[in-house]
Write a protein that holds these residues in place. Structure first.
Motif, PDB file in Angstrom:
ATOM      1  N   UNK A   1      -1.341  -9.795  50.564  1.00  0.00           N
ATOM      2  CA  UNK A   1      -0.113  -9.995  51.330  1.00  0.00           C
ATOM      3  C   UNK A   1      -0.082  -9.010  52.504  1.00  0.00           C
ATOM      4  N   UNK A   2       0.341  -9.480  53.717  1.00  0.00           N
ATOM      5  CA  UNK A   2       0.472  -8.555  54.846  1.00  0.00           C
ATOM      6  C   UNK A   2       1.357  -7.366  54.489  1.00  0.00           C
ATOM      7  N   UNK A   3       0.955  -6.210  54.947  1.00  0.00           N
ATOM      8  CA  UNK A   3       1.649  -4.973  54.599  1.00  0.00           C
ATOM      9  C   UNK A   3       2.247  -4.339  55.850  1.00  0.00           C
ATOM     10  N   UNK A   4       3.519  -4.035  55.790  1.00  0.00           N
ATOM     11  CA  UNK A   4       4.184  -3.427  56.940  1.00  0.00           C
ATOM     12  C   UNK A   4       3.832  -1.938  57.051  1.00  0.00           C
TER      13      UNK A   4
ATOM     14  N   UNK B   1       1.007 -15.308  59.377  1.00  0.00           N
ATOM     15  CA  UNK B   1       1.743 -14.914  60.579  1.00  0.00           C
ATOM     16  C   UNK B   1       3.211 -15.327  60.486  1.00  0.00           C
ATOM     17  N   UNK B   2       3.471 -16.491  59.917  1.00  0.00           N
ATOM     18  CA  UNK B   2       4.860 -16.918  59.727  1.00  0.00           C
ATOM     19  C   UNK B   2       5.608 -15.952  58.818  1.00  0.00           C
ATOM     20  N   UNK B   3       4.939 -15.495  57.760  1.00  0.00           N
ATOM     21  CA  UNK B   3       5.579 -14.534  56.865  1.00  0.00           C
ATOM     22  C   UNK B   3       5.835 -13.211  57.580  1.00  0.00           C
TER      23      UNK B   3
ATOM     24  N   UNK C   1      -6.757  -6.861  60.744  1.00  0.00           N
ATOM     25  CA  UNK C   1      -6.224  -6.661  62.087  1.00  0.00           C
ATOM     26  C   UNK C   1      -4.788  -6.166  61.948  1.00  0.00           C
ATOM     27  N   UNK C   2      -4.277  -5.579  62.996  1.00  0.00           N
ATOM     28  CA  UNK C   2      -2.879  -5.164  63.037  1.00  0.00           C
ATOM     29  C   UNK C   2      -2.110  -6.201  63.842  1.00  0.00           C
TER      30      UNK C   2
ATOM     31  N   UNK D   1      -2.843  -7.145  58.444  1.00  0.00           N
ATOM     32  CA  UNK D   1      -3.186  -8.501  58.023  1.00  0.00           C
ATOM     33  C   UNK D   1      -4.663  -8.540  57.639  1.00  0.00           C
ATOM     34  N   UNK D   2      -4.935  -8.692  56.353  1.00  0.00           N
ATOM     35  CA  UNK D   2      -6.311  -8.784  55.868  1.00  0.00           C
ATOM     36  C   UNK D   2      -6.839 -10.186  56.148  1.00  0.00           C
ATOM     37  N   UNK D   3      -7.979 -10.264  56.829  1.00  0.00           N
ATOM     38  CA  UNK D   3      -8.472 -11.549  57.322  1.00  0.00           C
ATOM     39  C   UNK D   3      -9.540 -12.157  56.421  1.00  0.00           C
ATOM     40  N   UNK D   4      -9.893 -11.472  55.330  1.00  0.00           N
ATOM     41  CA  UNK D   4     -10.858 -12.018  54.369  1.00  0.00           C
ATOM     42  C   UNK D   4     -10.155 -12.270  53.043  1.00  0.00           C
TER      43      UNK D   4
END
Length: 652
Positions: A390-393, A243-245, A213-214, A224-227
């Motif tokens: 890791x979430x990617x900007x 989400x905190x990160x 999801x974005x 944000x990869x959810x798996x």
């Protein structure tokens, strides 16, 4: 095979939709349907047995119905001139257009929906903010933390979307036995409408294949990869940590939010998108991430959501944070309140309300099981060490000129003062008398009151738009049934005359509501006229066939100064329970039209029970005149005056 064949034949029967009371034949039909339909366990189980959409009825019938609907509003001399033009049309180019339409559509299961989607939506150049659905999720007493709620929404949402894709969801049906077409439901998640110079293009990515999801925080978007690496959905705790990160990173390294550009007219946005891609090829990959995401989740910090009026202000008066190209946007406010926004091209109100209701119900179950005294219950959802990405900007590479355009567009969106929106709750003090007075046709009652309020607001009667569903046909969408009738006008004139007897007013009201009911049901079996006229206009333009009559129809009689819609709560089985508690003021369903010109007034309403309903109004602010406020004021006055008739009805 025999069961499927029999169901197909049974579902062709539509008389049950137009009957006031079930006939003997309809009762027999329902018993046979009950035997052959069995238990419907898959969301798409009805799609293979749904009947094809009928061919348009004769052109003569359509023109006759058009003239009947226009007679209520046109002066005599204009109506007579229109009749002459219609006769000439039927003798000349009308025959050619009808023959071409019949030839093109005779072998299609649904000839209308692809044409309506292409020319009614994708070819429209209006901003998507005017046609998107909005809804406000109920506040949960157990937790109002933004990130915790958002994490649970992602968790329950992904689980739900996985089931929607394969149809492992309680199906939509009428009376739990009559299936309706749900093919469009699959498009709610993972869809993306790409802007084009002349026509847009729809994309759809399977949520399971997408896997992310974005998330928007402050001015940045993150992937944000959810798996996890084993293919399991991340736990609520893992999602909250992510989400905190994201929030922390967005504060340390602010990004660029291009969402404001999606408020532009579609052609203008397509040119701007090309300019952004040409500025730096890396930007094309960023757009691809937006395109393939399951949905976009916004962590909102600038707005406060305390009631439904705030929802309408957030959606209508301009906020630059929703990426309207995406089929589904979810926004969480700092108090945990949730707002959803659906792009409208591939599905209508019945689909969004049904899935909205399903998602809300599942989220309630998820929240109640995940939380313990306002926090995630770690005993049931332990903080396991899931290996995840890791979430990617998303980093945009823009020129100074594009930066300047973006800043100007954000200011234009945020300072747009043109839209006035009002919400009010309306109560019928005598529901039993109300039902008896209008033979149970409460939608007709509401529509009659809206017409009267509009008349008192503007001083005139205008043609109206109210959609009726075609979801009992394969891939069915909607048809307009033109609810303004001579019987409604007669009732309003009687109510304006203090010397008219109450009995005459009550009989006129009953007749207006009965006629409204039958117009709606006729449209549901595809006996309306507007989609037929629309198709003829598309063919005339595409084939270069000159038709002054069709041109006049499109320029004058397919434009509706009053747009109305009734939110389809009949498919919201779980939502109604939230109107029974003290949080009812924090729930609103979508479907509100947005005005596309200065003259248009839009209204939406839904009836929860005979004694409780909600009303919305929206218009453009012209010269400081708030017509939404005036329509709402007149609606309440008219509602009160009509209500006063109900006690008299019981005595008749």
């Amino acid at each position: 095979m025999l069961r499927t064949y029999t169901l197909k034949k049974l579902l062709i029967y539509k008389r049950w939709l137009v009957e006031d009371r079930p006939s003997f034949l309809t009762k027999i039909w329902f018993q046979a349907l009950n035997v052959f339909s069995g238990k419907m366990s898959n969301l798409y189980c009805g799609s293979n047995v749904m009947p094809s959409l009928p061919q348009p009825h004769s052109l003569e019938t359509t023109i006759e119905k058009l003239l009947t609907s226009m007679k209520a509003t046109l002066p005599t001399h204009e109506y007579e001139a229109l009749c002459i033009e219609a006769t000439q049309f039927l003798k000349c180019e009308g025959k050619i257009l009808q023959e071409k339409l019949t030839s093109e559509t005779k072998n299609l299961r649904n000839w209308l929906t692809p044409m309506w989607r292409k020319y009614g939506y994708l070819a429209s150049r209006d901003p998507l903010s005017r046609t998107s659905y909005y809804g406000l999720m109920n506040d949960f007493k157990c937790c109002n933390d933004q990130l915790t709620r958002a994490a649970c929404r992602i968790y329950s949402g992904v689980k739900h979307f996985e089931k929607v894709v394969v149809g492992d969801v309680e199906p939509n049906s009428l009376n739990n036995k009559i299936p309706v077409d749900c093919l469009a439901f699959k498009n709610v998640v993972g869809g993306y409408r790409e802007p084009g110079e002349y026509i847009d293009k729809m994309h759809w990515e399977s949520p399971i294949k997408s896997g992310f999801v974005i998330v928007r925080s402050n001015t940045s978007h993150y992937i944000l990869y959810v798996y996890d690496c084993d293919g399991n959905v991340l736990s609520p705790l893992a999602l909250r940590d992510a989400l905190e990160r994201i929030v922390q990173k967005s504060k340390e390294s602010p990004g660029i939010d291009l969402s404001a550009f999606t408020y532009l007219p579609r052609t203008e946005w397509s040119f701007q998108m090309k300019e952004i891609i040409e500025c730096d090829p890396r930007n094309e990959k960023n757009f691809d991430y937006i395109r393939r995401a399951m949905f976009i989740l916004n962590l909102e910090t600038e707005y406060q959501m305390q009631c439904r009026q705030d929802l309408l202000s957030f959606c209508g008066n301009g906020n630059a944070h929703i990426w309207f190209d995406k089929s589904a946007n979810v926004t969480f406010f700092s108090d945990g309140t949730e707002v959803v926004c659906y792009e409208h091209t591939n599905f209508d109100g019945s689909a969004t309300t049904f899935l909205y209701d399903q998602a809300h119900y599942l989220e309630c179950l998820s929240v109640n099981s995940i939380f313990k005294i306002g926090e995630i219950d770690e005993a049931r959802y332990p903080r396991i060490n899931q290996i995840c990405l890791e979430p990617k900007q998303i980093v945009w590479h823009l020129s100074n000129e594009i930066h300047a355009k973006l800043s100007e567009q954000k200011i234009a969106v945020l300072t747009d003062p043109t839209t006035d929106i009002l919400f009010s709750e309306s109560f019928f003090p005598k529901p039993r008398e109300a039902i008896k007075a209008v033979n149970g046709h409460l939608d007709g009652l509401m529509q009659t009151i809206v017409v009267w309020a509009y008349y008192r607001t503007t001083g005139r009667f205008d043609q109206m738009y109210q959609p009726s569903t075609l979801f009992t046909f394969h891939d069915g969408r909607t048809e307009n049934f033109r609810p303004l009738t001579s019987s409604k006008i007669k009732f309003i004139n009687l109510m304006s005359d203090p010397f008219s007897p109450k009995k005459a007013k009550i009989e006129a009201l009953r007749k207006a509501c009965d006629e409204h009911f039958h117009l709606n049901r006729d449209a549901m079996v595809f006996n309306g006229i507007d989609r037929h006229l629309f198709a003829l206009g598309v063919i005339a333009q595409r084939e270069g066939i000159s038709s002054p009559f069709i041109k006049k129809i499109f320029s004058q009689f397919l434009r509706f100064p009053l747009m109305t819609t009734a939110a389809p709560l009949t498919v919201a089985k779980h939502m109604k329970q939230f109107f029974k508690d003290d949080m009812a003021h924090m729930l609103a369903v979508g479907g509100l039209f947005h005005p596309t010109n200065d003259e248009m007034i839009c209204s939406s309403y839904y009836i929860v029970t005979p004694s409780l309903g909600s009303f919305y109004a929206m218009s453009r602010n012209i010269g400081g005149v708030n017509r939404s406020k005036e329509l709402d004021k007149q609606f309440k006055i008219c509602l009160k005056e009509v209500t006063n008739l109900f006690s008299e009805t019981a005595k008749l």
